[in-house]
Design a protein around this motif. Sequence first.
Motif, short mmCIF file in Angstrom:
data_model
loop_
_atom_site.label_atom_id
_atom_site.label_comp_id
_atom_site.label_asym_id
_atom_site.label_seq_id
_atom_site.Cartn_x
_atom_site.Cartn_y
_atom_site.Cartn_z
N LEU A 13 0.84 -1.19 0.00
CA LEU A 13 0.00 0.00 0.00
C LEU A 13 0.87 1.23 0.00
O LEU A 13 1.80 1.35 0.81
N ASP A 14 0.59 2.15 -0.90
CA ASP A 14 1.29 3.42 -0.94
C ASP A 14 0.47 4.45 -0.17
O ASP A 14 -0.62 4.82 -0.59
N LEU A 15 1.00 4.89 0.97
CA LEU A 15 0.34 5.93 1.75
C LEU A 15 0.95 7.28 1.40
O LEU A 15 2.13 7.36 1.04
N PRO A 16 0.17 8.33 1.53
CA PRO A 16 0.69 9.67 1.23
C PRO A 16 1.86 10.06 2.14
O PRO A 16 1.89 9.68 3.31
N GLN A 17 2.79 10.78 1.61
CA GLN A 17 3.87 11.43 2.37
C GLN A 17 4.69 10.46 3.23
O GLN A 17 5.19 10.82 4.28
N ASP A 18 4.82 9.21 2.81
CA ASP A 18 5.61 8.22 3.55
C ASP A 18 5.26 8.18 5.04
O ASP A 18 6.11 8.21 5.91
N THR A 35 -1.80 6.52 11.93
CA THR A 35 -0.40 6.88 11.78
C THR A 35 0.22 7.18 13.14
O THR A 35 -0.50 7.41 14.12
N ARG A 36 1.53 7.20 13.19
CA ARG A 36 2.22 7.55 14.44
C ARG A 36 1.86 8.96 14.89
O ARG A 36 1.93 9.28 16.06
N GLY A 37 1.46 9.80 13.95
CA GLY A 37 1.04 11.16 14.29
C GLY A 37 -0.40 11.26 14.75
O GLY A 37 -0.90 12.35 15.02
N GLY A 38 -1.12 10.12 14.81
CA GLY A 38 -2.49 10.13 15.32
C GLY A 38 -3.55 10.46 14.30
O GLY A 38 -4.67 10.84 14.65
N GLU A 39 -3.23 10.32 13.01
CA GLU A 39 -4.22 10.55 11.96
C GLU A 39 -4.81 9.23 11.50
O GLU A 39 -4.16 8.19 11.58
N LEU A 40 -6.05 9.28 11.01
CA LEU A 40 -6.74 8.09 10.52
C LEU A 40 -6.89 8.19 9.01
O LEU A 40 -7.35 9.21 8.49
N TYR A 41 -6.50 7.13 8.31
CA TYR A 41 -6.68 7.00 6.87
C TYR A 41 -7.56 5.78 6.62
O TYR A 41 -7.37 4.73 7.25
N THR A 42 -8.54 5.92 5.71
CA THR A 42 -9.44 4.82 5.40
C THR A 42 -9.59 4.68 3.89
O THR A 42 -9.40 5.64 3.14
N ASP A 60 -10.40 3.32 -3.65
CA ASP A 60 -9.26 2.40 -3.59
C ASP A 60 -8.01 3.10 -3.04
O ASP A 60 -7.01 2.45 -2.80
N GLN A 61 -8.08 4.40 -2.86
CA GLN A 61 -6.95 5.18 -2.37
C GLN A 61 -7.18 5.57 -0.91
O GLN A 61 -8.27 5.99 -0.54
N ALA A 62 -6.14 5.45 -0.09
CA ALA A 62 -6.23 5.86 1.31
C ALA A 62 -6.47 7.36 1.38
O ALA A 62 -5.79 8.14 0.71
N ARG A 63 -7.46 7.76 2.19
CA ARG A 63 -7.76 9.18 2.39
C ARG A 63 -7.79 9.48 3.88
O ARG A 63 -8.32 8.71 4.67
N ARG A 64 -7.22 10.62 4.25
CA ARG A 64 -7.21 11.04 5.65
C ARG A 64 -8.62 11.47 6.05
O ARG A 64 -9.31 12.16 5.31
N VAL A 65 -9.04 11.09 7.26
CA VAL A 65 -10.35 11.49 7.78
C VAL A 65 -10.18 12.90 8.36
O VAL A 65 -9.70 13.08 9.49
#
Length: 92
Positions: A13-18, A35-42, A60-65
């Motif tokens: 899976l390719d997530l944004p901004q590594d 993420t380690r920064g406490g953000e949720l991607y779905t 099909d692409q991970a998006r930050r909530v």
Amino acid sequence: AAFISIQAFPALLDLPQDLEVSAVSCGSRHTAVVTRGGELYTWGWGKYGQLGHGDNISSDQARRVEHLVAEGLRVEEVVCGPWSTYVRVRER
């Protein structure tokens, strides 16, 4: 209607901004990561709003909530159910 590919085997899976992932959970047709920064991607099937983006759009692409970020909430844990997503949050 958007086509969502469903894979029954592990895939890269390719997530944004590594981003660094600290937790992951899979529902029957959707996935969420914290993420380690406490953000949720779905991503995945979103017919019942389980992706948390305020709509019923599948992706099909991970998006930050964004709602959690706007409310100043840090996600600490995520659990996906068949048509739902539960998060444990803390105020930043």
